[in-house]
Design a protein around this motif. Structure first.
Motif, PDB file in Angstrom:
ATOM      1  N   SER A  15     -31.249  -3.282  57.988  1.00  0.00           N
ATOM      2  CA  SER A  15     -31.159  -4.505  58.806  1.00  0.00           C
ATOM      3  C   SER A  15     -30.200  -5.539  58.220  1.00  0.00           C
ATOM      4  CB  SER A  15     -32.532  -5.110  59.106  1.00  0.00           C
ATOM      5  OG  SER A  15     -33.336  -5.099  58.011  1.00  0.00           O
ATOM      6  N   THR A  16     -30.226  -5.729  56.905  1.00  0.00           N
ATOM      7  CA  THR A  16     -29.328  -6.739  56.324  1.00  0.00           C
ATOM      8  C   THR A  16     -27.866  -6.328  56.514  1.00  0.00           C
ATOM      9  OG1 THR A  16     -31.051  -7.253  54.731  1.00  0.00           O
ATOM     10  CG2 THR A  16     -28.856  -8.062  54.215  1.00  0.00           C
ATOM     11  N   ASP A  39     -35.790 -12.692  54.753  1.00  0.00           N
ATOM     12  CA  ASP A  39     -36.413 -11.694  53.877  1.00  0.00           C
ATOM     13  C   ASP A  39     -36.398 -12.175  52.425  1.00  0.00           C
ATOM     14  OD1 ASP A  39     -37.126  -9.429  52.392  1.00  0.00           O
ATOM     15  OD2 ASP A  39     -36.229  -8.076  53.855  1.00  0.00           O
ATOM     16  N   LYS A  41     -36.202 -10.695  49.820  1.00  0.00           N
ATOM     17  CA  LYS A  41     -35.224 -10.035  48.936  1.00  0.00           C
ATOM     18  C   LYS A  41     -33.970 -10.897  48.800  1.00  0.00           C
ATOM     19  CE  LYS A  41     -35.409  -5.898  50.944  1.00  0.00           C
ATOM     20  NZ  LYS A  41     -34.857  -4.614  51.365  1.00  0.00           N
ATOM     21  N   ASP A  43     -30.961 -10.934  50.135  1.00  0.00           N
ATOM     22  CA  ASP A  43     -29.714 -10.232  49.798  1.00  0.00           C
ATOM     23  C   ASP A  43     -28.645 -10.333  50.883  1.00  0.00           C
ATOM     24  OD1 ASP A  43     -31.137  -8.658  51.527  1.00  0.00           O
ATOM     25  OD2 ASP A  43     -31.088  -6.836  50.317  1.00  0.00           O
ATOM     26  N   ASP A 114     -32.187 -12.112  60.007  1.00  0.00           N
ATOM     27  CA  ASP A 114     -32.461 -10.883  59.252  1.00  0.00           C
ATOM     28  C   ASP A 114     -33.951 -10.900  58.893  1.00  0.00           C
ATOM     29  OD1 ASP A 114     -32.461  -8.680  57.615  1.00  0.00           O
ATOM     30  OD2 ASP A 114     -31.352  -9.638  55.970  1.00  0.00           O
TER      31      ASP A 114
HETATM   32 MG   LIG Z   1     -32.679  -6.470  53.952  1.00  0.00          MG
END
Ligand SMILES: [Mg+2]
Ligand SMILES: Nc1ncnc2c1ncn2[C@@H]1O[C@H](COP(=O)(O)OP(=O)(O)O)[C@@H](O)[C@H]1O
Length: 237
Positions: A15-16, A39, A41, A43, A114
């Motif tokens: 997805s990212t 998210d 994460k 990123d 995202d």
């Molecule tokens: Mg991601």
């Protein structure tokens, strides 16, 4: 303003990468793009060349006014908001999405979210004109998750535009071909194309960039242009 929510039916489906690559292709075709990382994460900024030392984002702030001080703009003109390195509850994510409606944007502005795979769609404040793209890979696990998701969607009174998009498609795999053909013929919510598995996506991330800039004539960039054109047609409906 068009809102697009991109989320994997499970983690790690791309997805990212899809948000970042789609954002740059849309921007190239003169759509104003704001990409928001929901998210933990955090990123998304990596794909836009955000320096390592910039670890903060909206989750580090207690108010929306302070959160928007963390916006950045990449060299293509894509505006993006990193998640940051603090904790956020699903209710904080919901609040941020709602606050983004306050942006004084033109109709030609697209907000790309995202979304983490662990958040339930029911926890997001989705509206009628929103487009939700759920990413899948052509494998048996996603096959099972799609059907679970469809059961849930049937029970909910979802009124947004919902689609499944196959990512990292390996055209040499008979199983992937069979699954994609099956979904095409039995799932009305399936996007009519896929994003191929392409090393260019990984390589451009290694350059902290996207396929459009690193390999404009690649299969990956063609796929994201197809995705952008198709989304424009869906947004207009
Ligand atoms: Mg991601
Ligand atoms: N279409 C693709 N082809 C090849 N590799 C891909 C593709 N999409 C994503 N990837 C790779 O898959 C991994 C996970 O992607 P990522 O975008 O971080 O997924 P997620 O955000 O869903 O966790 C990364 O290494 C990324 O480069």
């Amino acid at each position: 303003m068009q809102r697009i929510f991109i989320k994997g039916v499970k983690g790690g489906l791309g997805s990212t990468s899809v948000v970042a690559n789609l954002a740059c292709v849309l921007k190239k075709s003169d759509v104003n793009v704001i990409a928001i990382d929901l998210d933990a994460k955090s990123d998304l900024g990596l794909h836009f060349g955000l320096p390592w030392k910039c670890t903060k984002g909206w989750s580090n702030e207690s108010s929306f006014e302070k959160a928007i001080t963390h916006f950045h703009q990449d060299s293509d003109g894509v505006i993006f908001l990193p998640f940051g390195d603090s904790h956020a509850e699903p209710s904080d994510i919901k609040k941020l999405i709602n606050n983004c409606n306050k942006f004084d944007c033109t109709a030609n502005t697209w907000l790309l979210f995202d979304c983490p795979s662990y958040i339930e769609l029911e926890q997001l404040p989705l509206e009628r004109n929103d487009i939700v793209l759920e990413l899948i890979n052509c494998d048996a696990i996603c096959h099972s998750l799609i059907y679970k998701r469809l059961q849930k969607l049937k029970k909910s009174d979802s009124n947004w535009k919902h689609f499944f998009l196959a990512n990292r498609y390996n055209s040499a795999s008979v199983l992937e071909f069979d699954l994609f053909s099956l979904w095409q013929s039995t799932l009305p919510l399936m996007a009519p194309f896929f994003i191929n598995s392409d090393e260019v996506i990984k390589e451009s991330t290694a350059y902290r960039n996207v396929a459009l800039n690193c390999a404009p004539y690649s299969v990956a960039n063609d796929d994201f242009e197809t995705l952008a054109g198709w989304l424009v047609s869906k947004a207009a409906l």
